[in-house]
Design a protein around this motif. Structure first.
Motif, PDB file in Angstrom:
ATOM      1  N   UNK A  19       5.946   4.662  12.028  1.00 39.92           N
ATOM      2  CA  UNK A  19       4.888   3.658  11.996  1.00 39.92           C
ATOM      3  C   UNK A  19       4.246   3.476  13.368  1.00 39.92           C
ATOM      4  N   UNK A  20       5.034   3.523  14.420  1.00 39.37           N
ATOM      5  CA  UNK A  20       4.476   3.406  15.774  1.00 39.37           C
ATOM      6  C   UNK A  20       3.517   4.554  16.066  1.00 39.37           C
ATOM      7  N   UNK A  21       3.885   5.748  15.658  1.00 39.06           N
ATOM      8  CA  UNK A  21       3.007   6.898  15.898  1.00 39.06           C
ATOM      9  C   UNK A  21       1.723   6.793  15.076  1.00 39.06           C
ATOM     10  N   UNK A  22       1.846   6.346  13.838  1.00 39.58           N
ATOM     11  CA  UNK A  22       0.654   6.165  13.011  1.00 39.58           C
ATOM     12  C   UNK A  22      -0.283   5.130  13.626  1.00 39.58           C
ATOM     13  N   UNK A  23       0.267   4.018  14.055  1.00 41.84           N
ATOM     14  CA  UNK A  23      -0.546   2.956  14.646  1.00 41.84           C
ATOM     15  C   UNK A  23      -1.193   3.409  15.943  1.00 41.84           C
ATOM     16  N   UNK A  24      -0.478   4.216  16.718  1.00 44.32           N
ATOM     17  CA  UNK A  24      -1.027   4.704  17.986  1.00 44.32           C
ATOM     18  C   UNK A  24      -2.255   5.577  17.765  1.00 44.32           C
ATOM     19  N   UNK A  25      -2.324   6.234  16.624  1.00 42.67           N
ATOM     20  CA  UNK A  25      -3.467   7.085  16.289  1.00 42.67           C
ATOM     21  C   UNK A  25      -4.495   6.356  15.421  1.00 42.67           C
ATOM     22  N   UNK A  26      -4.294   5.066  15.204  1.00 45.07           N
ATOM     23  CA  UNK A  26      -5.242   4.303  14.402  1.00 45.07           C
ATOM     24  C   UNK A  26      -5.215   4.650  12.928  1.00 45.07           C
ATOM     25  N   UNK A  27      -4.090   5.157  12.437  1.00 49.25           N
ATOM     26  CA  UNK A  27      -3.962   5.553  11.037  1.00 49.25           C
ATOM     27  C   UNK A  27      -3.355   4.401  10.253  1.00 49.25           C
ATOM     28  N   UNK A  28      -4.067   3.962   9.212  1.00 48.55           N
ATOM     29  CA  UNK A  28      -3.537   2.908   8.361  1.00 48.55           C
ATOM     30  C   UNK A  28      -3.484   3.416   6.927  1.00 48.55           C
ATOM     31  N   UNK A  29      -3.575   2.523   5.951  1.00 48.45           N
ATOM     32  CA  UNK A  29      -3.390   2.926   4.565  1.00 48.45           C
ATOM     33  C   UNK A  29      -4.624   3.588   3.950  1.00 48.45           C
ATOM     34  N   UNK A  30      -5.719   3.701   4.696  1.00 48.50           N
ATOM     35  CA  UNK A  30      -6.895   4.394   4.165  1.00 48.50           C
ATOM     36  C   UNK A  30      -6.654   5.904   4.203  1.00 48.50           C
ATOM     37  N   UNK A  31      -6.723   6.535   3.042  1.00 50.88           N
ATOM     38  CA  UNK A  31      -6.318   7.931   2.915  1.00 50.88           C
ATOM     39  C   UNK A  31      -7.403   8.869   3.422  1.00 50.88           C
ATOM     40  N   UNK A  32      -6.994   9.783   4.279  1.00 47.32           N
ATOM     41  CA  UNK A  32      -7.837  10.856   4.783  1.00 47.32           C
ATOM     42  C   UNK A  32      -7.020  12.130   4.656  1.00 47.32           C
ATOM     43  N   UNK A  33      -7.419  13.007   3.742  1.00 54.11           N
ATOM     44  CA  UNK A  33      -6.612  14.202   3.470  1.00 54.11           C
ATOM     45  C   UNK A  33      -6.603  15.177   4.639  1.00 54.11           C
ATOM     46  N   UNK A  34      -7.476  14.988   5.621  1.00 53.48           N
ATOM     47  CA  UNK A  34      -7.479  15.850   6.788  1.00 53.48           C
ATOM     48  C   UNK A  34      -7.063  15.139   8.057  1.00 53.48           C
ATOM     49  N   UNK A  35      -6.366  14.021   7.923  1.00 54.26           N
ATOM     50  CA  UNK A  35      -6.043  13.209   9.095  1.00 54.26           C
ATOM     51  C   UNK A  35      -5.042  13.916  10.010  1.00 54.26           C
TER      52      UNK A  35
ATOM     53  N   UNK B 113       0.832  -1.201   0.000  1.00 55.44           N
ATOM     54  CA  UNK B 113       0.000   0.000   0.000  1.00 55.44           C
ATOM     55  C   UNK B 113       0.868   1.254   0.000  1.00 55.44           C
ATOM     56  N   UNK B 114       0.276   2.344  -0.460  1.00 55.97           N
ATOM     57  CA  UNK B 114       0.934   3.647  -0.490  1.00 55.97           C
ATOM     58  C   UNK B 114       0.182   4.578   0.461  1.00 55.97           C
ATOM     59  N   UNK B 115       0.901   5.155   1.414  1.00 59.56           N
ATOM     60  CA  UNK B 115       0.320   6.074   2.381  1.00 59.56           C
ATOM     61  C   UNK B 115       0.954   7.450   2.215  1.00 59.56           C
ATOM     62  N   UNK B 116       0.204   8.462   1.781  1.00 55.52           N
ATOM     63  CA  UNK B 116       0.754   9.813   1.674  1.00 55.52           C
ATOM     64  C   UNK B 116       1.115  10.373   3.051  1.00 55.52           C
ATOM     65  N   UNK B 117       2.179  11.172   3.093  1.00 58.16           N
ATOM     66  CA  UNK B 117       2.678  11.722   4.349  1.00 58.16           C
ATOM     67  C   UNK B 117       2.775  13.243   4.296  1.00 58.16           C
ATOM     68  N   UNK B 118       2.633  13.858   5.469  1.00 58.04           N
ATOM     69  CA  UNK B 118       2.862  15.289   5.610  1.00 58.04           C
ATOM     70  C   UNK B 118       4.378  15.568   5.596  1.00 58.04           C
ATOM     71  N   UNK B 119       4.775  16.810   5.292  1.00 62.09           N
ATOM     72  CA  UNK B 119       6.206  17.145   5.297  1.00 62.09           C
ATOM     73  C   UNK B 119       6.884  16.813   6.622  1.00 62.09           C
ATOM     74  N   UNK B 120       6.199  17.086   7.735  1.00 59.81           N
ATOM     75  CA  UNK B 120       6.790  16.816   9.043  1.00 59.81           C
ATOM     76  C   UNK B 120       6.976  15.323   9.283  1.00 59.81           C
ATOM     77  N   UNK B 121       6.064  14.517   8.733  1.00 63.21           N
ATOM     78  CA  UNK B 121       6.188  13.067   8.873  1.00 63.21           C
ATOM     79  C   UNK B 121       7.336  12.533   8.027  1.00 63.21           C
ATOM     80  N   UNK B 122       7.515  13.098   6.846  1.00 63.01           N
ATOM     81  CA  UNK B 122       8.664  12.727   6.018  1.00 63.01           C
ATOM     82  C   UNK B 122       9.957  13.056   6.759  1.00 63.01           C
ATOM     83  N   UNK B 123      10.002  14.239   7.385  1.00 63.17           N
ATOM     84  CA  UNK B 123      11.189  14.642   8.128  1.00 63.17           C
ATOM     85  C   UNK B 123      11.418  13.728   9.330  1.00 63.17           C
ATOM     86  N   UNK B 124      10.338  13.365  10.021  1.00 64.76           N
ATOM     87  CA  UNK B 124      10.440  12.478  11.170  1.00 64.76           C
ATOM     88  C   UNK B 124      11.018  11.132  10.772  1.00 64.76           C
TER      89      UNK B 124
END
Length: 241
Positions: free
Chosen positions: A214-230, A193-204
């Protein structure tokens, strides 16, 4: 592109600049479009159609559209054609040489011809097309944990989104059996899967590594389903509002 790495990020991620050294013209490889489409339909649902990005080099790439179903109320795009050629893996890397990519969009995402004239709606299709061709254009590879910026310097995919890069991840929005296809030629094709990232996430990711992101994404329940306002998982630690 060779697999010699240009640099290593502070987080230990090996980075390389994409230099196009290899050109395949006309399209090379052995297509498995029908078998991949049947595999998609068996696990995800009927394919409503496909975008054909038939460029004169590398592979003939299709992006298959799977409409929402009762079990999975979201829209999914899955490539076929990326796996027509093997990726160039470095020695000692134990991942499949063949791969296809997918992404998951909200059910209401417009994909009609008129809407797709607008980059605000077309960018997910373009992102898949670009990433699926990347290994063959630059003689490299993609696997979970890899990130690719949108340009150099990176810029948002469209005017109304802040995502300016993407990470390859294991898909969570599909049945577990969808992960890998053993095709009629005995090749293992991995679906990632492809998950788009914010600039700060790319930097992180570059600063602290893919596991931390990935740990931070999982902690917030964020997976590969795209939400442009996540939620942006890099903002708290970076001290951003």
């Amino acid at each position: 592109m060779s697999n010699d790495f240009d640099d290593v990020s502070p987080g230990g991620s090996r980075m390389h600049l994409h230099r196009r050294d290899t050109v395949h013209s006309p399209a090379q490889g052995q297509p498995h479009t029908a078998q991949i489409r049947a595999y998609i339909e068996r696990h995800l649902g009927p394919v409503a159609g496909a975008f054909d990005d038939a460029l004169p080099d590398t592979v003939r790439l299709l992006v298959h559209v799977v409409p929402p179903t009762a079990d999975r109320p979201w829209l999914q795009l899955v490539t076929s054609g990326m796996s027509d050629l093997p990726m160039n893996l470095p020695p000692g890397v134990d991942v499949p040489h063949f791969a296809e990519l997918m992404l998951t969009l909200p059910a209401h995402w417009p994909l009609d011809a008129q809407s797709l004239q607008d980059e605000r709606f077309y960018w997910p299709v373009r992102l898949l097309q670009t990433l699926a061709r990347l290994p063959h254009l630059y003689d490299t590879w993609l696997a979970p944990g890899h990130t690719v910026p949108h340009g150099n310097p990176a810029e948002p995919y469209a005017a109304d989104v802040r995502f300016d890069g993407a990470m390859v991840v294991y898909p969570a929005s599909v049945p577990p059996a969808f992960g890998e296809l053993l095709d009629d030629d005995g090749r293992t094709i991995a679906f990632r899967a492809v998950l788009p990232l914010y600039p700060e996430e790319m930097a992180l990711k570059l600063q602290e590594g893919a596991d931390e992101l990935l740990e931070r994404l999982q902690a917030k329940g964020i997976d590969d389903r795209i939400d442009t306002g996540r939620f942006n998982v890099a903002r708290p630690r970076l001290g951003l509002s």
